[in-house]
Design a protein around this motif. Structure first.
Motif, mmCIF file in Angstrom:
data_model
loop_
_atom_site.group_PDB
_atom_site.id
_atom_site.type_symbol
_atom_site.label_atom_id
_atom_site.label_comp_id
_atom_site.label_asym_id
_atom_site.label_seq_id
_atom_site.Cartn_x
_atom_site.Cartn_y
_atom_site.Cartn_z
ATOM 1 N N ALA A 1 0.825 -1.209 0.000
ATOM 2 C CA ALA A 1 0.000 0.000 0.000
ATOM 3 C C ALA A 1 0.862 1.264 0.000
ATOM 4 O O ALA A 1 0.530 2.263 -0.632
ATOM 5 C CB ALA A 1 -0.932 -0.001 1.215
ATOM 6 N N LYS A 2 1.969 1.221 0.733
ATOM 7 C CA LYS A 2 2.826 2.405 0.861
ATOM 8 C C LYS A 2 3.820 2.545 -0.279
ATOM 9 O O LYS A 2 4.408 3.615 -0.461
ATOM 10 C CB LYS A 2 3.643 2.307 2.161
ATOM 11 N N GLY A 3 4.098 1.436 -0.982
ATOM 12 C CA GLY A 3 5.186 1.447 -1.941
ATOM 13 C C GLY A 3 6.514 1.503 -1.216
ATOM 14 O O GLY A 3 7.468 2.137 -1.665
ATOM 15 N N ARG A 4 6.561 0.819 -0.055
ATOM 16 C CA ARG A 4 7.753 0.885 0.794
ATOM 17 C C ARG A 4 8.610 -0.364 0.610
ATOM 18 O O ARG A 4 8.082 -1.463 0.543
ATOM 19 C CB ARG A 4 7.276 0.974 2.248
ATOM 20 N N PRO A 5 9.944 -0.197 0.523
ATOM 21 C CA PRO A 5 10.815 -1.372 0.385
ATOM 22 C C PRO A 5 10.627 -2.330 1.565
ATOM 23 O O PRO A 5 10.465 -1.886 2.702
ATOM 24 C CB PRO A 5 12.225 -0.778 0.409
ATOM 25 N N PRO B 1 3.498 1.744 10.091
ATOM 26 C CA PRO B 1 4.320 2.891 9.718
ATOM 27 C C PRO B 1 3.405 4.105 9.602
ATOM 28 O O PRO B 1 2.186 3.986 9.757
ATOM 29 C CB PRO B 1 4.848 2.501 8.343
ATOM 30 N N SER B 2 3.970 5.249 9.314
ATOM 31 C CA SER B 2 3.136 6.413 9.031
ATOM 32 C C SER B 2 2.317 6.114 7.766
ATOM 33 O O SER B 2 2.794 5.434 6.860
ATOM 34 C CB SER B 2 4.013 7.647 8.837
ATOM 35 N N ALA B 3 1.084 6.620 7.728
ATOM 36 C CA ALA B 3 0.127 6.233 6.675
ATOM 37 C C ALA B 3 0.247 7.094 5.419
ATOM 38 O O ALA B 3 -0.725 7.667 4.941
ATOM 39 C CB ALA B 3 -1.297 6.284 7.233
ATOM 40 N N ASN B 4 1.476 7.196 4.889
ATOM 41 C CA ASN B 4 1.716 7.982 3.672
ATOM 42 C C ASN B 4 2.386 7.088 2.652
ATOM 43 O O ASN B 4 2.908 6.031 2.988
ATOM 44 C CB ASN B 4 2.657 9.151 4.003
ATOM 45 N N ARG B 5 2.399 7.529 1.396
ATOM 46 C CA ARG B 5 3.204 6.849 0.383
ATOM 47 C C ARG B 5 4.664 6.962 0.796
ATOM 48 O O ARG B 5 5.070 7.970 1.389
ATOM 49 C CB ARG B 5 3.012 7.501 -0.994
ATOM 50 N N LEU C 1 5.460 13.156 2.868
ATOM 51 C CA LEU C 1 5.225 13.731 4.190
ATOM 52 C C LEU C 1 4.280 12.838 4.982
ATOM 53 O O LEU C 1 3.315 12.302 4.442
ATOM 54 C CB LEU C 1 4.575 15.115 4.034
ATOM 55 N N SER C 2 4.519 12.711 6.277
ATOM 56 C CA SER C 2 3.626 11.923 7.121
ATOM 57 C C SER C 2 2.282 12.638 7.250
ATOM 58 O O SER C 2 2.223 13.863 7.247
ATOM 59 C CB SER C 2 4.236 11.744 8.513
ATOM 60 N N PRO C 3 1.186 11.863 7.364
ATOM 61 C CA PRO C 3 -0.151 12.469 7.461
ATOM 62 C C PRO C 3 -0.496 12.835 8.910
ATOM 63 O O PRO C 3 -0.272 12.050 9.824
ATOM 64 C CB PRO C 3 -1.073 11.346 6.980
ATOM 65 N N HIS D 1 13.587 11.906 2.999
ATOM 66 C CA HIS D 1 12.417 11.297 3.597
ATOM 67 C C HIS D 1 11.544 12.449 4.055
ATOM 68 O O HIS D 1 12.021 13.553 4.165
ATOM 69 C CB HIS D 1 12.851 10.453 4.785
ATOM 70 N N TYR D 2 10.284 12.184 4.309
ATOM 71 C CA TYR D 2 9.403 13.227 4.825
ATOM 72 C C TYR D 2 9.395 14.429 3.883
ATOM 73 O O TYR D 2 9.382 15.573 4.317
ATOM 74 C CB TYR D 2 9.863 13.710 6.212
ATOM 75 N N ALA D 3 9.454 14.187 2.588
ATOM 76 C CA ALA D 3 9.682 15.296 1.663
ATOM 77 C C ALA D 3 8.429 15.704 0.894
ATOM 78 O O ALA D 3 7.645 14.864 0.477
ATOM 79 C CB ALA D 3 10.778 14.909 0.679
HETATM 80 MG MG MG Z 1 7.167 7.191 7.845
#
Ligand code: MG
Ligand code: TXA
Length: 331
Positions: free
Chosen positions: A46-50, A133-137, A141-143, A220-222
């Motif tokens: 869902a996040k596209g996270r490694p 994790p934080s619920a962002n792509r 930026l974190s939501p 990150h957080y960008a």
């Molecule tokens: Mg995060």
């Protein structure tokens, strides 16, 4: 208001292996049953996270420490007594049953007891640990509101619990207690001094020997727009040197100067905790204004600004010359 029915439904979704976004005091999390590796893998999709990036497991109270971690040092109990529930994550040696999907294959686990009432109600109704994790792509930026989660993840989430805006606004402080000397891996609302005072030891520097914390990666957080940190005195001159028509946005703690050439001037709060609370929402708003560049006034070099400085410097690392508009890169 989140109703009891919504909480029950969200807990049932977690039990069935689904994904629930929920508010914490820091930022919104994207949760799955931490004991269900298949469910946890859905978070990464869902996040596209490694997949090698470890997740924090959220538990309702410190009694869960013994279930998820082994060799829990005295310092962890001291910190738990003092700061849980609250915006603090501890890295500890993981228990053997913990799935690799949760820890990204690390031998450690991140644990946190959130204080947000909706997070607490969800964790109690569910009864187990929630990996979130934080619920962002990934990399965004974190939501800090349910609306941010919807914008970023929309259909990928089975339910979003709307608990309003997150009161802390930036991610938890991460303390590594898995090694010989405790170290802060990510600064946050709870400062280094507070951790040292509770532990009665000096913190070490997070070094090559500390576990990897991918949130510490640059970029990150960008926001999507290039962002540059700049001393307040340099901002106006910098804007003057841009090509005509290049729209520059400014995030500053002072009000808009009458003669500024900034296309957008966003005033941020004066105090570090207020600044942190609003930071991501402000950056999202500026990001959507279609400017070529965001200039952010460098925050003071004081300990109480450490967490904000950390997030801003990560957001700024997306503004390498290649990513800047040509008028800027040419200088
Ligand atoms: Mg995060
Ligand atoms: O405030 C927060 O911590 C929020 C809310 C939702 O609880 N969560 C959050 O999660 O920020 P996330 O995944 O966006 O960032 C977690 C950070 C990552 O940098 C990750 O590398 C680190 O925690 N982390 C988690 N488990 C770890 C471990 N076993 N070893 C080292 N770092 C770990």
């Amino acid at each position: 208001m989140v109703t009891d029915e919504e909480i029950e439904r969200a807990a049932a979704i977690l039990r069935a292996g689904g994904l629930v976004a929920f508010p914490t005091e820091t930022v919104y999390g994207l949760g799955a049953d931490a004991a269900n590796a298949t469910a946890v893998r859905r978070i990464f999709a869902a996040k596209g996270r490694p997949a090698d990036h470890p997740l924090i497991v959220h538990i309702s109270d410190m009694s869960g420490l013994k279930h998820w971690a082994v060799d829990v040092p005295r310092g962890a109990w001291l910190l738990a007594e003092k700061y849980w529930p609250g915006p603090l994550t501890m890295i500890l040696k993981r228990a053997p049953h913990v799935a690799d999907a949760v820890t990204g294959g690390e031998r450690t686990i991140g644990l946190r007891v959130p204080s947000h009432p909706v997070a607490q109600r969800l964790l109690r109704a569910f009864g187990g640990g929630v990996a979130a994790p934080s619920a962002n792509r990934f990399g965004h930026l974190s939501p800090t509101t349910a609306g941010h989660v919807r914008e970023d993840l929309g259909e990928a989430v089975d339910a979003i619990l709307d608990g309003g805006a997150c009161p802390v606004g930036i991610e938890s402080t991460i303390v590594d207690l898995s090694g010989a000397q405790p170290a802060i891996l990510r600064p946050g609302h709870i400062g280094a001094k507070q951790i040292e005072d509770a532990l009665l030891v000096q913190l070490g520097a997070a070094g090559a020997a500390s576990p990897r914390a991918p949130g510490r990666l640059a970029s990150h957080y960008a926001p999507l727009t290039a962002l540059k940190l700049m001393h307040p005195d340099e901002i106006e001159n910098f804007i003057r040197r841009q090509a005509p028509g290049a729209a520059v946005a400014v995030l500053a703690r002072r009000s808009r100067p009458r003669d500024t050439r900034a296309a957008l001037w966003q005033v941020a709060p004066e105090q570090p905790e207020d600044y942190a609370r609003h930071l991501y929402a402000l950056l999202r708003r500026i990001d959507s204004a279609g400017c070529a560049l965001i200039l952010v006034e460098t925050p003071p070099e004081l300990p109480e600004w450490a967490a904000v400085r950390d997030r801003l410097s990560r957001a700024a690392s997306s503004a390498e010359p290649a990513a800047l508009p040509s008028a800027v890169a040419a200088r």
